[in-house]
Each structure stands twice: as C-alpha cells, then as structure tokens.
Design a protein around this motif. Structure first.
Motif, mmCIF file in Angstrom:
data_model
loop_
_atom_site.group_PDB
_atom_site.id
_atom_site.type_symbol
_atom_site.label_atom_id
_atom_site.label_comp_id
_atom_site.label_asym_id
_atom_site.label_seq_id
_atom_site.Cartn_x
_atom_site.Cartn_y
_atom_site.Cartn_z
ATOM 1 N N THR A 34 40.624 32.528 39.953
ATOM 2 C CA THR A 34 41.844 32.605 39.145
ATOM 3 C C THR A 34 42.978 31.939 39.911
ATOM 4 N N ASP A 35 43.465 30.823 39.402
ATOM 5 C CA ASP A 35 44.478 30.031 40.116
ATOM 6 C C ASP A 35 45.754 30.822 40.390
ATOM 7 N N ALA A 36 46.107 31.735 39.482
ATOM 8 C CA ALA A 36 47.356 32.490 39.654
ATOM 9 C C ALA A 36 47.359 33.283 40.951
ATOM 10 N N PHE A 37 46.202 33.787 41.363
ATOM 11 C CA PHE A 37 46.133 34.560 42.599
ATOM 12 C C PHE A 37 46.306 33.665 43.820
ATOM 13 N N SER A 38 45.853 32.442 43.723
ATOM 14 C CA SER A 38 46.001 31.506 44.838
ATOM 15 C C SER A 38 47.433 31.013 44.972
ATOM 16 N N GLU A 39 48.134 30.922 43.861
ATOM 17 C CA GLU A 39 49.457 30.302 43.853
ATOM 18 C C GLU A 39 50.600 31.302 43.947
ATOM 19 N N ASN A 40 50.365 32.530 43.541
ATOM 20 C CA ASN A 40 51.454 33.514 43.452
ATOM 21 C C ASN A 40 51.198 34.674 44.417
ATOM 22 N N PRO A 41 51.937 34.733 45.548
ATOM 23 C CA PRO A 41 51.738 35.817 46.528
ATOM 24 C C PRO A 41 51.981 37.211 45.945
ATOM 25 N N GLU A 42 52.971 37.320 45.065
ATOM 26 C CA GLU A 42 53.289 38.627 44.494
ATOM 27 C C GLU A 42 52.162 39.125 43.602
ATOM 28 N N MET A 43 51.557 38.230 42.847
ATOM 29 C CA MET A 43 50.441 38.627 41.981
ATOM 30 C C MET A 43 49.232 39.045 42.815
ATOM 31 N N LEU A 44 48.990 38.335 43.920
ATOM 32 C CA LEU A 44 47.892 38.709 44.802
ATOM 33 C C LEU A 44 48.148 40.086 45.410
ATOM 34 N N LYS A 45 49.393 40.365 45.750
ATOM 35 C CA LYS A 45 49.750 41.667 46.317
ATOM 36 C C LYS A 45 49.488 42.787 45.318
ATOM 37 N N ARG A 46 49.878 42.575 44.070
ATOM 38 C CA ARG A 46 49.642 43.589 43.039
ATOM 39 C C ARG A 46 48.146 43.794 42.783
ATOM 40 N N THR A 47 47.411 42.703 42.815
ATOM 41 C CA THR A 47 45.969 42.800 42.590
ATOM 42 C C THR A 47 45.296 43.574 43.715
ATOM 43 N N LEU A 48 45.702 43.293 44.945
ATOM 44 C CA LEU A 48 45.116 43.994 46.084
ATOM 45 C C LEU A 48 45.344 45.497 45.983
ATOM 46 N N ALA A 49 46.495 45.890 45.465
ATOM 47 C CA ALA A 49 46.805 47.315 45.327
ATOM 48 C C ALA A 49 45.850 48.015 44.360
ATOM 49 N N LEU A 50 45.237 47.234 43.453
ATOM 50 C CA LEU A 50 44.311 47.812 42.484
ATOM 51 C C LEU A 50 42.906 47.973 43.050
ATOM 52 N N PHE A 51 42.595 47.244 44.118
ATOM 53 C CA PHE A 51 41.262 47.299 44.709
ATOM 54 C C PHE A 51 41.180 48.436 45.713
ATOM 55 N N GLN A 52 40.189 49.291 45.528
ATOM 56 C CA GLN A 52 39.927 50.345 46.493
ATOM 57 C C GLN A 52 38.908 49.903 47.546
ATOM 58 N N GLU A 53 38.255 48.768 47.291
ATOM 59 C CA GLU A 53 37.151 48.355 48.152
ATOM 60 C C GLU A 53 37.594 47.619 49.416
ATOM 61 N N ILE A 54 38.780 46.982 49.373
ATOM 62 C CA ILE A 54 39.186 46.128 50.486
ATOM 63 C C ILE A 54 40.623 46.408 50.894
ATOM 64 N N ASP A 55 40.927 46.061 52.153
ATOM 65 C CA ASP A 55 42.269 46.299 52.700
ATOM 66 C C ASP A 55 43.124 45.037 52.717
ATOM 67 N N ALA A 56 42.490 43.873 52.677
ATOM 68 C CA ALA A 56 43.245 42.616 52.689
ATOM 69 C C ALA A 56 42.407 41.519 52.052
ATOM 70 N N ILE A 57 43.091 40.482 51.538
ATOM 71 C CA ILE A 57 42.422 39.331 50.921
ATOM 72 C C ILE A 57 43.001 38.052 51.524
ATOM 73 N N VAL A 58 42.121 37.103 51.839
ATOM 74 C CA VAL A 58 42.537 35.796 52.342
ATOM 75 C C VAL A 58 41.845 34.734 51.488
ATOM 76 N N ILE A 59 42.636 33.816 50.940
ATOM 77 C CA ILE A 59 42.096 32.722 50.127
ATOM 78 C C ILE A 59 42.281 31.413 50.897
ATOM 79 N N MET A 60 41.200 30.673 51.101
ATOM 80 C CA MET A 60 41.224 29.419 51.859
ATOM 81 C C MET A 60 40.722 28.263 50.998
#
Length: 284
Positions: A34-60
C-alpha cells in the motif's frame, strides 16, 4: 506420562507459533504493498498502533534505503540497511525470521522481513520488529498453565532464549540447548528456578518447521511427585473407607441371611428330638 504430555503441549504451541508468523507475514505484505503507508509517516504510525503482533515497522526500497519507519528506538529515515541479513534474505525472495540479536542501539529484537513483489519483481522489503521483552510474544504464552507449576520457553536456532516466564533469562543461552537434537522429544534435566536454584524438570520440546525455533515445556518433577503423593493418599483413604463399608455390609448380609437358616436348622433339631421321643414311647 509427564514427558509425553509436555512434548504434545510443546508441539501444539509450535503449530500456533507457525500460524502467528504466517499472519504476521500477511500483515506486513499488506502494509508494504500500500503506497500510502510508504509515503505517509502519520498513516504508518496509526497502522502500527492497530497491530498487536509487532512493535515497529521499517519499509525499504529494493536497494535497502529506508523509505518510512515507525516504532524504532532510533530514526532510520534515509539510512541504508542493505548489509543487514534480514534485507539480504528478503531481497532474494523469501520471508525471513531472525534469531534474537542485539541492534546497534543495544536493544534485543527479532526481525521478520518479507519481500513486496510488484509486476513480477521485488519492489520493496518490509520488516517488522518484535521486542522479546515486550507484550507481543508474552501475550501468546503468559498466564498459561503447563501441567503442575510448569512453564514454557522459546529458543532460537542458536539456543538463545526468546521467551521465558522468568523474563530476566531472555537473551541468555539455554542450559539444555545442546540436548535438543531431534525434531521433538522429552527428557529430564536440571533447570534453574528463581528462588530454589537448580531443580529437576520433565522437559518436552518441539522444533518449529521452517523456523528452527524450539518450544520447550517444563514441569518440576517435585510438583509431579506431590501430585502422585496426593493421588496415593487419596486412593489409600478411599480404599480404607471402601473396605470398612464392605466389612459392615458383609456382616449385615451374613447375619441377615444366616439367621433364618439357623432358625430353620434349630427347628429341624427340635423336630428330630420330638420324633425320637415319640418313637421310644411307642417301643416301650
């Protein structure tokens, strides 16, 4: 019985761990594609808050340059991670789950990375960061009962502890790692306890396929001995009570059914005496 039970429990949790990482892989691929997660830091932050499985996400990107990240202890924006093992494995086309290791920031982590394929080519790599000391792995195993005061431990492929009920042991090498040579098995061995030093345990283990992690379920032999003693004394007391009841019932039955027989035999005796007297009177 305790050894076999612990081995079966270890296998059950190993299968659950496989499902857990499959679901995590799917979640990471959704984020990466999903391009929006790669381009928008705030959206990635909100998405991470919904995941119980992981503590951080890195997109390369496909060259190892960090496009976006959230939840990491240090700012990775603009860094190149092409030399990291998880990037090398995923850019080769496979999902990679690391052993526990210490980052440059001196944090113990587990990395789950997966390639994102667009138009038949690897376009990005997404990595999920799991802190073994955090809520994630603990949520799978904490507050679970494993026999009689038993506990579970998860070891990586090098024998280092990823999860343990005694959290201060996470990251240390397991003292039984050298004995985990088969795909699954069970044995007895001494293990350290927080307040009692070394104590003998029944240990059942299972190696998770394609992950090479090992689930170990341990039960102190002393706890099983206590249980066996309780069962023995319960059976003994039950047997004594049952025997006493049987004796009382037997006495009652014997007395009830032998009394009429005795009376009948007495009556026959008296009848015989009467017949004898009458016979003698006629004779004389």
């Amino acid at each position: 019985l305790s050894l076999k039970t612990n081995e079966r429990v270890a296998k059950n949790y190993g299968e659950q761990l496989t499902i857990y990482f499959k679901e995590l892989e799917t979640s990471l691929k959704v984020v990466g594609s999903t391009d929006a997660f790669s381009e928008n830091p705030e959206m990635l932050k909100r998405t991470l808050a919904l995941f119980q499985e992981i503590d951080a996400i890195v997109i390369m990107d496909k060259y190892g340059n960090v496009i976006n990240s959230n939840g990491t202890h240090s700012d990775l924006q603009g860094r190149n991670l092409a030399n990291k093992e998880y990037f090398k494995q995923s850019i080769a086309g496979q999902t990679y789950i690391s052993d526990i290791y210490t980052t440059d920031g001196n944090n113990q982590v587990i990395i789950v990375s997966t390639p994102i394929i667009q138009n038949g080519e690897i376009d990005k790599v997404v990595a999920g960061v799991i802190h073994p000391q955090s809520r994630v792995l603990a949520s799978m195993f904490n507050n679970k009962d494993f026999g009689y005061n038993g506990f579970i431990a998860v070891l990586d492929s090098k024998g280092h502890i990823i999860y343990h009920v005694h959290r201060q042991r996470i990251g240390l090498e397991s003292p039984i790692a050298h004995r985990l040579t088969e795909d699954s098995g069970a044995f007895t061995a001494p293990l350290p306890l927080p307040e009692a030093g070394l104590a003998m345990h029944f240990i059942g283990y299972y190696k998770v396929p394609d992950l090479n992690w090992t689930i170990c379920v341990s039960t102190p032999t002393s706890e099983v001995s206590k249980f066996n003693a309780e069962v023995f004394y319960n059976l003994l007391s039950t047997s004594v009570v049952t025997l006493f009841v049987l004796i009382i019932a037997s006495v009652y039955i014997i007395r009830r059914y032998t009394k009429p027989v005795g009376e009948l035999m007495n009556s026959f005796g008296q009848l015989q005496q009467c017949i004898g007297k009458n016979a003698r009177s006629i004779y004389y």
